[in-house]
Structure formats: C-alpha cells, structure tokens
Design an enzyme around this catalytic site. Structure first.
Site, PDB file in Angstrom:
ATOM      1  N   LYS B  76      70.649  47.185  23.546  1.00  0.00           N
ATOM      2  CA  LYS B  76      70.112  46.044  24.295  1.00  0.00           C
ATOM      3  C   LYS B  76      69.740  46.537  25.693  1.00  0.00           C
ATOM      4  CE  LYS B  76      71.336  41.277  25.606  1.00  0.00           C
ATOM      5  NZ  LYS B  76      72.400  40.255  25.578  1.00  0.00           N
ATOM      6  N   SER B 151      71.095  35.825  23.672  1.00  0.00           N
ATOM      7  CA  SER B 151      70.114  36.652  24.374  1.00  0.00           C
ATOM      8  C   SER B 151      69.845  37.997  23.701  1.00  0.00           C
ATOM      9  CB  SER B 151      70.593  36.888  25.805  1.00  0.00           C
ATOM     10  OG  SER B 151      71.780  37.664  25.802  1.00  0.00           O
ATOM     11  N   SER B 175      75.777  35.348  22.735  1.00  0.00           N
ATOM     12  CA  SER B 175      74.553  36.152  22.725  1.00  0.00           C
ATOM     13  C   SER B 175      74.505  37.281  21.696  1.00  0.00           C
ATOM     14  CB  SER B 175      74.298  36.746  24.110  1.00  0.00           C
ATOM     15  OG  SER B 175      73.743  35.767  24.955  1.00  0.00           O
TER      16      SER B 175
END
Lengths: 476, 485
Positions: B76, B151, B175
C-alpha cells in the site's frame, strides 16, 4: 503608595544528554546547521518517537534534589502550533502528568534570611529548531540541530517578590543543576532560558494582579533589568488609570524595554492531547531509590560538611559551595595542603577574583589544584612569605611553569639567613633613630613600622617573624 | 502461475519450476495489460522489481531459503519504501521519495519478497471506497464501475485480480477488512501494536495497524510471520512474543465458541447479507464450533467515538505537511501564512481537509472534554464490551460490511460513507485483531465475513479462517479479467 511585584519564573534547562529526546541524533553546541537532524527530526512521514530514558533519570534527579513529588506515571502530550522551526507541527511536552510534581528551593535574601520558593512542577519537553532571519534576503533559514533536544521546564509558583529574589532563585537553580550535572545551564548559550510572569499589586493586597509573560531573557543581569522595567511599566500604567493587558512580551536588552509580541508569534489554542505515539512512562519506588542513590552531595549538604569537617566559617562555606567546580577545587586544595583555612582564603579571594576578571570557569585557568596547593605549601614551609605568595600567584597566572621554578627564577625565596637578617636589622635601626627612641621610651607599636622597613629593604623576602624577634632582641 | 497463492509460489520457486524473474515478469505483464482498468497501482517499478527478482534467484542458487524468497508482492502506498515514491494517495506527497524503508517493508525484504510497486489508496488512508485518491480511484475487478472499498482498495483489487501474490494494507477503522470483503480476498487486521508502525505513514496513531491482504488465510499467516513482532523504533509496538502463525492453522474447531452479536444482525441489515453470514456460522458449527448469541451493547457508539478520535489524531499527524521541508509547496507564497494556507489547501483533498477540521474542532479549548475526552471514555467502554464478550466466546462472527461493493459516486454524503465501517470500527477502538474472509456473493459481488478475537489471538482467527477455507471455495473464485467493455 507602595507596590509589590509578584514574579513566577518558567526556566527551560537543556539537558545534557548525548542524543535527542526522541531521536538518536547527536547534540553538540555549535555544529554546522542541519547536520544533527535525522529523518525523525525532519518529521519525515512515518517516523516515530522513541523516548530517551536518560532524560527521565535527569528529571527524577532534579525532582529529588528539590524535594519534589516524583510522579510514577508521566504522560507526554502534543502541543500543536505551526512554525517552520517546529517540524512536526507540534511540540511533545507533558501537560497533566509531569515527571516532577511540587517541590521547593531555599534562597538567601539580601538581609541574610532564607526564603522558600515553591516549585509547581518540572516537565520534560522537546526544544524547537532555530529560525535564522538574517543573511537570507527576505527569506528565513531553518536550522533543526536544536529541534528535539530535551528540555526540563521548571515552573515556580509566584513566590518571588523582587528582581533580586528572582535572580537569587535562578542562581540557586543554576547551582543545583550544575551539581546534578544534568545541564551546562549557560544562559548565554541558551542551555538555560528564562520566561518571567510578572504582575504588580498594592502592598497588602492578596489578589494577584493581571500578569504579563516576558520571554527571551538570556542573562542573569537581563532578568533583573527586564523585571524591574516591566514592573515599572505596569505601575505607571495603573497609576495613570489604565489596566494591564494579559499578554506575552519580549525583552529587548539593547533598548532595555519590553514590547508586546506580534499576535502571530502566539498560538492561542495549543489543542493539547496525549501523544498517541508514546506510552505513558511508569516508574516504581525501586527506580526512584536507585536514582536517589546516585545523587551527588548537594550544595546545602556540602556546606554543612565544610563547616563541621573542614572548620570553615558559614560565610566561606556558602561562597565556596555556590559553584560545584569551585567547591571541588577548594576541597582538593584543602586536602593537598592539610590547611582548609588557607585553601578557603586562596580559593574564595584570589582564585575567584581571577575568575571574575577573566570571566572563566575554575577549570580554565593556568592555576591548577596542584599549582595552588604547591604555592600554599611553600608559604607553610617558610620558602616564601604570605605577601610574596601574592606576587607569585600573579606570576603563575601568566607563567604556567613550575611554582618552585618561578619562585627561584624571580629570586623570591624568603631570606632566613641570620647573618643577612642581622645586617638588615642593624641598617634599619641606624636609619631610624627617632622611631628607635620612641620604642625604647615604651611605644611598643613602633615595632610594626620597623619590621615594615626591614621588609621593604628586603623587597619582602625577609622572614618577618625572624625580623620581628631580632629587632626586639636588639632594642631591648 | 500468477493466480497461485504465496505458499504455492514459494513451493514452485523452491523446486525451480519457475524463477522469480519469470514470475515477476509475468506479474508485470499482467499489470501492464490489466491495471489500465483497475488503477490498483500508483507506482510500478519494473526495473527495481526485476533487479530484486534476479537477486532472489541468485540468493536461492547460493542456497538461501526464506518464505518470501522471490515472491512478488505489493505495498500500500502508505508504507515508506526507500528510493521509490511514497505518495499516500495525495498530491501533498506526489513526488515524495522516502530515504528509508518502513519496518514492514524491510522485514518482507529480509524475507526475500520482490516489491512490484505501490498500490492505490484513499488519501492518507481516509476513505472507504478508494475514491479519495489524488491518483484517481482504484476499481473493483468484480464489477464494472464498482469501488474496491478503502482505504486499502488498490491492494485488495490487485490481489483479487492477480496483479501480485499478496499485498500489505493498513487498517484504522476497517481499511484492510472492508476492501477484502468487497474484492473477495482475505484481509487480516492484527492486534494494535503487533506490527510496527515505523515507516507506515500515520493517519490515526492509536488505531493504525498494518496487515496482509491475501488470497488465503494461510498466505496471511505467512505474511504475519514475516512482519509481526516488537520493533524498538515504534514505542507502541508490543513486546509480546510472536508465534509461528502457520502452526495452528490445522487445529480442529471443536471446543471453540463463536459469538454472534445480536446488535449486528438487526432488522436494518440487508437480509441477503444476514443470510450469508448465518450460512457461514452454520458451516463453522459443522466444523465443530459452538454458536452463541451474544451482546455488544456499546457497538452503536463506535461510529461517533471513532469519528472524534481518528480525526483528532489525524489533524495533528498531518500538521507536518506544511510545505517547509518536503512535499507540495504552493507557487510564489506571499508570506509564511500564505505558504501554509495555500500549500495545505491545494495539497490536500476534500476528505482529508474535512477530517483535519473535525479533529481540530474536537481538540479545541472548550470542546476537548465534550468530544475527545468523552470519545476516549466510550472507547474504554467498547473495549470492556468486547472483553466481557470474550469471557464467554473465543471469537465473534459478523458481516465485515453491511453492503457489497457500490458504484463509484454512489455515496456522495460523507456520513453514508462513514456507515460503511460500522462493523469494523469497534475492533480498531478496542485494539483487537479481526479478519475478513470471502463468504459468498450477492449479484456476482463478493461479501466477506468478519471474525474477531481478543488481543494477540491472530493465530486463532487464522486457524478458523483456514479451516473455513479448507471447506469452502468462495476465496477461490476469480473475477474474469479484463472486464468487458
């Protein structure tokens, strides 16, 4: 109408750790800008603080030295404000749970009495960097070397009543901190900084007046001047029928005045909240006891010991313990010479005079413990007189060679040769017939004059007690 | 080969049936053809990936072994990676290149992983749909114009579409788990402090935790083995010793008690979602677990508490982005004030600014007690609520999200977006571990089941998830790529 000034001091002391409060960066005064700032100090994304535990120990040491409550739980908080020399946009400090709680310091007033100054708290926090506004033509330079260095902020209660008391408190604080060896505490270098909260009230009033906070005071002398100036300003305002605005003011030492800080320099809501990147610091009695065991002898204890063990006067002891290096120096000389009275006199008068003249520390002069001890020993063994010793001391300041060599080279040894002294006494008796007459008529104090004449003729080198007894013998 | 799990790839690499360079090449080719549709990656560093693959092959030739040796993974874009961009999905850090590796990145490197690139995410991890990325939304491979969740949307999308073998994510309020649910992958949120946050860019420090988005629970266990453990650089990382999380995977589920919170299965819950989770529960019962109805009375308080605490921490965590030392700085600032205001106004997206404002307000003098302090009290109540439940059960089962993946732009009102995370937020507030596993489909879109356990019982969650996956094939379903036009 008489006025009373009420003062509380917030003193920031830069703790002399090897590395910063939350990052491993080195701390050295005077390094090239931004050479002592790592990725955490620059607040790069993703970096996190790690508490330097040697700071905790220093704070606890200080707390124990002022007899304070040591809090077993301390919590770091973020104090939020934007400024370019504050890389994270917040300063990590301690708000509700400082490491050191209430304590106190005894100060000596001019009238000789002692006064207790209460200390509200001492908390650990990180320093900001420096903004450099000169040299950059319309821009500002940022130096982050200082960013994140550990500070102990020591907050007094509003117990001080004059600029002199404030200075006395600061000096005492300085002494304690130097004894603990937790900071250089040099105001000129910023390793000890002072903000003063000042208000005035009519004598006899019990309510506190509106206070102003004076920042940026960087010497003992300026503390005194800033407080006096600010108190005068407030009294004049009130006497003119105006009121005092609660505000932060800067002391300008060049103009000797205080002026309000621009509102932009003050953030009014710091939005404190517990720093989530750090855990609360928890200590136990064993930790506190271990730190207590490491405490050095503190000024008050040392003073009492000098009085009882080394038979110093209260006054001499007070003077000598005010500075740890001086006290240590004295003690070593006293041991080496086995004469604490002589050591005290030489250190408190000649050495301290020299330090004042050169504005330096006792470790920075050419007069080492060994050299001063040798000098005193040479008085004691009769090689030189006490008076000549003063001249030898002056020579020693600029000449770092062996004490005996100086005495010898300058021909300053005391003359104890009976033949030489005999001749000297005869000469003086012959040259001063009227004084000799007076002495013989019973005015015994004239002997002092005659001894003086002998000493003068010998350029101070004659052994005064020998001269004295020989004179008496010849005139009887 | 690219569809295989980490465990399978590691075995193929060790037997020499494929080289890391071949595998890396295959993933890069796949990314090149497919990612134009998904936008799962913000940065792909082909050169660097192939270099690392070559090094992995050479190391293996010298006799090296490690679980990730030569396995291509993605991070990420919230994890700092030395030498490549770390954008956090923000214009503010559009060109930021980190001079250091996050601990998670370093540990996976040490374990031999090859980094393909950095995956898309909501700006500074603030969002539940990946629509808040400065680099455009990532898409869900399961449905055209569907969000992948957020996210960690890019990581979930990339794993689901075989654009990497496994990916890291971060979870502050769901997330990792919610995008795992939306994309049909397995997502593990470890206990707070189990995984180092050093180098993981902060959103809300007391809630953030890194973890895997994987094709299977077994893979998630392999990644947790690599990244878990105390890190002296993160004071909040715990000193509790780690275990080999693959060891307990095969334990039978007999004697386990699994709780179903009544409050989570209210009438408001979409009956199709409820039916799927009840089916999951029955399957676990068939595997030997005992089902127990439980209460989590404070669960409705999670959302308001979270949306005070997380923005409060975020508002100060993001103060460092001031245009002074790195990151975006506005053109020709008039003065300092102007530089701050415009750099931050122009550099941050709307959701980030919204949360900075909420957080700033919540911490303000006069409001602190009413908001931040009260939220912290609620947080303790929620933790107690869970602790009480765990006196009676080993794990708690619920939906991960009340919905399947929605269409881009469907949730225009921020509060309806915040409701996405009602089942996941409490887990972050309590600091406990949670996992989302594929549990079924509704109209061709995956839906996940969430399992939650008490502190440091990741091993138990992975065990339950693995046993479930041994007896189901939801996690083996693949979206057809490329998606039809």
């Amino acid at each position: 109408m008489t006025w009373e000034t009420v003062i509380g001091l917030e003193v920031h002391v830069q703790l002399s750790t090897k590395s910063k409060l939350f990052s491993g960066s080195d701390i050295t005064f005077g390094a090239e800008p931004n050479t002592q700032a790592n990725i955490f100090d620059l607040a790069l994304p993703g970096t996190l603080p790690v508490f330097n535990e040697s700071v905790l120990k220093m704070a606890v040491k200080f707390g124990l030295a002022i007899d304070a409550q040591i809090n077993k739980k301390s919590v770091f908080d973020r104090k939020n404000y934007f400024y370019p020399d504050l890389p994270k946009g917040y300063q990590v400090s301690q708000l509700d749970y400082p490491t050191v709680g209430p304590g106190s310091l005894e100060i000596k007033l001019e009238n000789g009495l002692e006064k207790t100054i209460n200390i509200n708290r001492a908390h650990i926090e990180e320093d900001a960097g420096k903004s450099l506004h000169e040299d950059y033509q319309g821009m500002s330079g940022i130096d982050l070397n200082r960013a994140g260095t550990p500070l102990l902020e020591i907050v007094s209660e509003p117990d001080l009543r004059s600029a002199e008391e404030a200075v006395s408190y600061l000096k005492k604080l300085h002494t304690v901190i130097r004894y603990l060896d937790i900071s250089d505490a040099i105001m000129a270098e910023g390793s000890m900084r002072c903000d003063a909260n000042i208000s005035v009230r009519k004598t006899g009033e019990t309510e506190l007046g509106t206070r102003t906070e004076i920042k940026n005071i960087n010497s003992f002398r300026f503390v005194e001047r800033a407080i006096n100036h600010e108190a005068r300003r407030q009294i004049e305002l009130i006497e003119d029928g105006s009121s005092i605005a609660q505000e932060t003011r800067l002391y300008d030492s060049e103009l000797d005045e205080t002026r309000p800080m621009r509102s932009k320099e003050i953030a009014n809501d710091y939005r404190y909240f517990p720093e989530p990147d750090l855990l609360p610091v928890i200590i136990d009695d064993a930790y506190i006891d271990a730190v207590r065991d490491e405490l050095p002898e503190l000024p008050e204890e040392k003073k009492q010991r000098f009085i009882s063990q080394l038979k110093l006067s209260e006054y001499d002891a007070s003077v000598l313990v005010a500075n740890r290096e001086i006290a240590d120096f004295f003690e070593k000389v006293a041991i080496a010479t086995k004469d604490s009275k002589a050591a005290a006199n030489w250190v408190s008068q000649d050495m301290m005079g020299l330090l004042n003249k050169n504005n330096c520390s006792i470790l920075e002069t050419t007069i080492s413990v060994e050299r001063l001890s040798k000098l005193i020993l040479r008085i004691k063994d009769g090689t030189i007189s006490g008076k000549i010793a003063k001249s030898v001391f002056d020579l020693m300041v600029s000449d770092s060679s062996n004490v005996d060599a100086i005495i010898k080279e300058k021909g300053l040894e005391q003359v104890s040769d009976t033949n030489v002294i005999d001749r000297l006494v005869d000469e003086v008796i012959a040259a001063n017939p009227s004084q000799v007459e007076q002495y013989r008529a019973g005015k015994e104090q004239v002997i002092g004059f005659l001894v003086g004449q002998c000493m003068q003729r010998s350029k101070g080198k004659a052994n005064p007690s020998q001269v004295n007894s020989l004179l008496k013998e010849k005139l009887s | 080969m690219i569809e295989k799990t980490v465990v399978e790839l590691a075995s193929a690499l060790s037997t020499g049936s494929v080289s890391s360079v071949e595998l890396t090449r295959a993933f890069i080719d796949r990314i090149t053809t497919i990612d134009t549709q998904l936008n799962a990656y913000i940065t792909v560093d082909e050169q660097e990936a192939l270099k690392q693959a070559k090094e992995a092959d050479e190391a293996r030739a010298r006799g090296a072994h490690s679980p990730f040796l030569g396995v291509p993974i993605a991070h990420k874009d919230l994890f700092c990676t030395q030498g490549t961009k770390t954008t956090c999905g923000s214009k503010m850090l559009q060109n930021f290149v980190s001079p250091y590796d996050a601990t998670v990145v370093a540990r996976l490197k040490d374990s031999g992983a090859v980094t393909l690139g950095k995956t898309n995410c909501d700006e500074f991890a603030m969002g539940s749909s990946n629509e808040n990325s400065f680099f455009g939304p990532a898409y869900n491979p399961w449905g055209k114009n569907r969000v992948p969740g957020g996210s960690s949307g890019g990581s979930a999308s990339a794993v689901a579409a075989d654009l990497c073998a496994i990916a890291t994510g971060t979870d502050t309020g769901g997330s990792i788990r919610q995008p795992a649910s939306f994309c049909g992958v397995t997502g593990l949120k470890p206990t707070y402090g189990r995984v180092s946050r050093w180098g993981m860019v902060a959103y809300a420090s007391s809630l953030d935790v890194g973890g895997p988005l994987a094709k299977t629970a077994h893979d998630a266990a392999v990644m947790l083995n690599a990244i878990a453990g105390h890190d002296p650089k993160d004071s909040t990382s715990v000193a509790v010793s780690t275990e080999d999380y693959t060891q307990s995977l095969d334990a039978p589920l007999t004697n386990l008690r699994i709780g179903l919170p009544r409050q989570y299965f209210s009438q408001d819950l979409d009956p199709r979602v409820a039916a799927i989770i009840q089916e999951t529960a029955r399957n676990l019962e068939n595997l030997g677990a005992t089902l127990v109805d439980i209460d989590l009375e404070k669960s409705t308080l999670s959302l308001p508490a979270y949306y005070v605490i997380a923005p409060a921490e975020a508002s100060t965590n993001l103060s460092r982005y001031d245009g002074v030392r790195y990151g975006y700085r506005c053109e020709d600032p008039l003065d300092l004030e102007d530089m701050y205001t415009r750099s931050r106004t122009e550099g941050f997206g709307n959701e980030v600014k919204r949360r900075i404002m909420i957080g700033t307000y919540a911490l303000s003098a006069g409001y602190y007690d009413a908001y931040y302090k009260k939220a912290q009290r609620i947080r303790r109540l929620i933790k107690q609520d869970f602790s009480k439940a765990f006196e009676n059960v080993d794990a708690i089962l619920s939906p991960t999200s009340p919905f399947t993946a929605f269409e881009l732009g469907a949730k225009k009102d921020p509060v309806s977006m915040y409701l996405e995370d009602i089942y996941t937020l409490g887990v972050n507030l309590a600091g406990i571990p949670g996992i989302s596993i594929p549990a079924g489909f509704i109209n061709g879109l995956p839906i996940g089941a969430q399992l939650v356990a008490s502190d440091f019982r990741e091993g138990l969650l992975l065990n339950i998830a693995h046993q479930y996956q041994q007896n189901s094939d939801w996690h083996k379903q693949k979206p057809s790529m490329p998606m039809g036009v």
